[in-house]
Structure formats: C-alpha cells, structure tokens
Design a protein around this motif. Structure first.
Motif, PDB file in Angstrom:
ATOM      1  N   GLY A  77     -27.578 -23.886  21.688  1.00 42.52           N
ATOM      2  CA  GLY A  77     -26.684 -22.736  21.553  1.00 42.52           C
ATOM      3  C   GLY A  77     -25.963 -22.663  20.218  1.00 42.52           C
ATOM      4  O   GLY A  77     -25.028 -21.867  20.066  1.00 42.52           O
ATOM      5  N   GLU A  78     -26.400 -23.454  19.251  1.00 39.48           N
ATOM      6  CA  GLU A  78     -25.741 -23.404  17.946  1.00 39.48           C
ATOM      7  C   GLU A  78     -26.036 -22.053  17.271  1.00 39.48           C
ATOM      8  O   GLU A  78     -27.109 -21.494  17.406  1.00 39.48           O
ATOM      9  N   SER A 103     -29.497  -9.283  18.756  1.00 41.36           N
ATOM     10  CA  SER A 103     -29.576 -10.268  17.677  1.00 41.36           C
ATOM     11  C   SER A 103     -30.600 -11.336  18.034  1.00 41.36           C
ATOM     12  O   SER A 103     -31.410 -11.740  17.198  1.00 41.36           O
ATOM     13  N   ASN A 104     -30.543 -11.804  19.272  1.00 38.55           N
ATOM     14  CA  ASN A 104     -31.430 -12.866  19.751  1.00 38.55           C
ATOM     15  C   ASN A 104     -31.579 -12.772  21.259  1.00 38.55           C
ATOM     16  O   ASN A 104     -30.815 -12.082  21.931  1.00 38.55           O
ATOM     17  N   ILE A 105     -32.544 -13.521  21.766  1.00 41.65           N
ATOM     18  CA  ILE A 105     -32.675 -13.762  23.204  1.00 41.65           C
ATOM     19  C   ILE A 105     -32.147 -15.165  23.469  1.00 41.65           C
ATOM     20  O   ILE A 105     -32.508 -16.114  22.763  1.00 41.65           O
ATOM     21  N   ILE A 106     -31.272 -15.300  24.454  1.00 41.23           N
ATOM     22  CA  ILE A 106     -30.737 -16.610  24.826  1.00 41.23           C
ATOM     23  C   ILE A 106     -31.410 -17.035  26.123  1.00 41.23           C
ATOM     24  O   ILE A 106     -31.255 -16.401  27.166  1.00 41.23           O
ATOM     25  N   ASP A 107     -32.195 -18.108  26.041  1.00 39.72           N
ATOM     26  CA  ASP A 107     -32.894 -18.645  27.209  1.00 39.72           C
ATOM     27  C   ASP A 107     -32.049 -19.790  27.782  1.00 39.72           C
ATOM     28  O   ASP A 107     -31.832 -20.804  27.113  1.00 39.72           O
ATOM     29  N   VAL A 108     -31.580 -19.625  29.014  1.00 38.43           N
ATOM     30  CA  VAL A 108     -30.697 -20.611  29.635  1.00 38.43           C
ATOM     31  C   VAL A 108     -31.383 -21.258  30.837  1.00 38.43           C
ATOM     32  O   VAL A 108     -31.954 -20.559  31.686  1.00 38.43           O
ATOM     33  N   THR A 109     -31.323 -22.571  30.885  1.00 39.58           N
ATOM     34  CA  THR A 109     -31.818 -23.324  32.037  1.00 39.58           C
ATOM     35  C   THR A 109     -30.628 -23.982  32.727  1.00 39.58           C
ATOM     36  O   THR A 109     -29.889 -24.744  32.096  1.00 39.58           O
ATOM     37  N   LEU A 110     -30.428 -23.651  34.004  1.00 42.69           N
ATOM     38  CA  LEU A 110     -29.309 -24.190  34.780  1.00 42.69           C
ATOM     39  C   LEU A 110     -29.817 -25.160  35.843  1.00 42.69           C
ATOM     40  O   LEU A 110     -30.853 -24.915  36.470  1.00 42.69           O
ATOM     41  N   LEU A 140     -33.788 -17.659  20.956  1.00 43.39           N
ATOM     42  CA  LEU A 140     -35.123 -17.191  20.584  1.00 43.39           C
ATOM     43  C   LEU A 140     -35.028 -15.909  19.751  1.00 43.39           C
ATOM     44  O   LEU A 140     -34.102 -15.115  19.927  1.00 43.39           O
ATOM     45  N   PRO A 141     -35.983 -15.685  18.880  1.00 38.42           N
ATOM     46  CA  PRO A 141     -35.966 -14.460  18.066  1.00 38.42           C
ATOM     47  C   PRO A 141     -36.446 -13.250  18.868  1.00 38.42           C
ATOM     48  O   PRO A 141     -37.203 -13.374  19.829  1.00 38.42           O
ATOM     49  N   VAL A 142     -36.002 -12.075  18.458  1.00 44.70           N
ATOM     50  CA  VAL A 142     -36.531 -10.825  19.003  1.00 44.70           C
ATOM     51  C   VAL A 142     -37.617 -10.382  18.017  1.00 44.70           C
ATOM     52  O   VAL A 142     -37.344  -9.674  17.055  1.00 44.70           O
ATOM     53  N   ASP A 143     -38.848 -10.839  18.262  1.00 45.52           N
ATOM     54  CA  ASP A 143     -39.940 -10.594  17.320  1.00 45.52           C
ATOM     55  C   ASP A 143     -41.043  -9.762  17.954  1.00 45.52           C
ATOM     56  O   ASP A 143     -40.852  -9.146  19.014  1.00 45.52           O
TER      57      ASP A 143
END
Length: 290
Positions: free
Chosen positions: A77-78, A216-223, A251-254
């Motif tokens: 998450g940096e 800006s980005n995709i944030i992939d979260v594993t809980l 992750l990038p939005v590509d």
C-alpha cells in the motif's frame, strides 16, 4: 461468560455509533436535497465523508479496546494518497471486512464507497446514510429476467454511470467485492478456488466503463482472519479476534483493464483472464496465510 458480556457491550457501542453517524449523514443528505446549490451540495458531501471518517475512527477504537491482543499484519500500500481516485477489489469474508477496510484505509485514501444491493436502501437510517454518502445501489438482473424483460438490458450499466458521475468532482475510493457475496465453504465447493468464490467480472467492468480513465490505480486487497475463520465478526464483538491480515497491492490502470467489455469479445476474454489470474494469485496467498 466475559465473551458474551463483551458481545453485548461492543454490539451496543457499534450500533450506537452507527445510528448517530447515520442520523448526522441523513440530516446532511436532506440539506443537500432541499438546497439545490452546488456549493452547499459539495460542502454537504464533504461533511458526510468526515462523519464516515469519525464513524470508522470510533469503530477502530472499539475494536482496539475489546481486542487488545489482536495482531495486525498489514503489507503493501505504499504510495497511496488522499487526493487520488481508486478502484478497490477485495475478497469478502464477513461483515468484519467493512470495519477493517475503513480502519486500515481511512487516513491513507479517500473514504471507501461500497457498491450495495438495492435492498439495503430500505434499511432504516443505514440505507439513507449510504445514499447520503453517494454509495451506488445496484439492482442486478438475472439472465432469465432479462430474457423476459429485454427493455431492462443495460440498466445496470446506466445506474453505475449515474452513480459514478458523482465521484468525478471529489477524490473517491470505489470498493467492489468481486465475489458478489460473503465467502462460505459450502459455496466454494463447486468453484476453482480453495479459499475464494468465483470472481464476477461484470461489476468491475461496469465501474471501469463508467470512470476507468479517472482511476489513479486499482487497489487489490486480500483479507484474512487466520485464527477466527468460522465467525470473525462474532469473535471481534466478543473480544476474541487474534490476527487480522491485510495484504495490499497497487496495480496500474492499463490496457489490460481498459476496453469495451460489453461489445468487444476479445477484450472481454482478456479481462476475464486478467481477473482470473488475479484471483488465482490471491487464493495462493490465502493458502500460505492459513
């Protein structure tokens, strides 16, 4: 014995916190509805998000007060920022997920906005509060229903576009639980994954089609709650939560996620493959955690 006492106290505190926050957001939503001035609407939305931030902060304090031995393992998450636009994808274990996501991300990104089922709109206070926070309410139509009512085809996408239009002028995090429902072991038996349900690509595709160029980005979260697998929400309320694992990938939005999902069959297959690979990697990570 103490566990059930904690259950009553924590449940009461969470309900009280939610009721007060919902009431405040409802009042702000009514002001926004009755005063059709852009400046007032923007201020109302900003204050409603602040109320949600306070709600999340108080929930975090309640969680910490009654689960003093809980171990947080947060990785990644940096580089996230408060003034960005994000699409967050997450697996869904229990009601605990909403509390955990809000606690972890409340000071790192704009407050999360969850895609909700249409039925939740009619829950007293809570439904109105979510509406006041501009959370999208989705009415999903089955394939059989669309065959009988072809005029409803495309309504989901139109609803998503209208909802996402509100996010264009204020930094926002849109959360999509890709599995569509909470994980249950009996639901996963027929799937391809050990710890996850089959991902549903349509909801993400709707969101990306509506405002993909703005994220800006995709944030992939594993809980994961490795020591409280069966009933994490109940265990949290009873002060029995042991470990909370949150793994974050940015992750990038590509070109892999940009395209016409609804009319380009080649892109649709590519997108489904991308999501399937993402979910396979997540399942492997969960296997390591457990």
């Amino acid at each position: 014995m103490f566990g059930y006492i904690f259950l009553i106290i924590t449940a009461s505190l969470v309900i009280l916190n939610t009721a007060v926050a919902s009431l405040a957001i409802c009042i702000l939503a009514l002001v926004r509805m009755l005063v059709p001035v852009d400046a007032v609407r923007r201020l109302s939305s900003t204050l409603a998000n602040k109320v949600m931030w306070i709600w999340a902060t108080i929930n975090a304090l309640i969680l910490a007060l009654f689960n003093r031995d809980v171990e947080w393992q947060i990785e990644g998450g940096e580089g996230l920022k408060m003034d960005g636009w994000y699409l967050m994808l997450s697996n869904h274990r229990s009601w605990t997920d909403i509390v955990v996501l809000c606690c972890v991300f409340k000071d790192r990104i704009p407050m999360p906005k969850f895609f909700l089922k249409q039925q939740l709109l009619y829950v007293p206070f809570l439904g109105m509060a979510c509406w006041g926070l501009d959370m999208p309410f989705m009415r999903r139509y089955s394939r059989e229903y669309l065959i009988r009512h072809p005029e409803k085809r495309g309504k989901d996408l139109e609803t998503t576009r209208r909802s996402c239009e509100k996010f264009r002028h204020m930094p926002t995090t849109v959360v999509n639980y890709v599995e569509g429902t909470r994980y249950r072991a009996n639901k996963s038996k027929s799937g391809s994954y050990k710890h996850l349900l089959q991902p549903k690509s349509g909801g993400i595709a709707y969101t990306l089609a509506a405002m993909g160029e703005q994220f800006s980005n995709i944030i992939d979260v594993t809980l994961a709650y490795p020591d409280n697998v069966e009933n994490p929400f109940k265990d949290m309320l009873m002060g029995r939560m042991k470990r909370i694992v949150v793994q974050i990938k940015v992750l990038p939005v590509d070109e892999q996620v940009r395209g016409d999902y609804f009319n380009d069959k080649r892109y649709k297959r590519q997108f489904q493959q991308w999501l399937g690979d993402l979910w396979s990697d997540k399942d492997k990570e969960l296997d390591k955690i457990y």
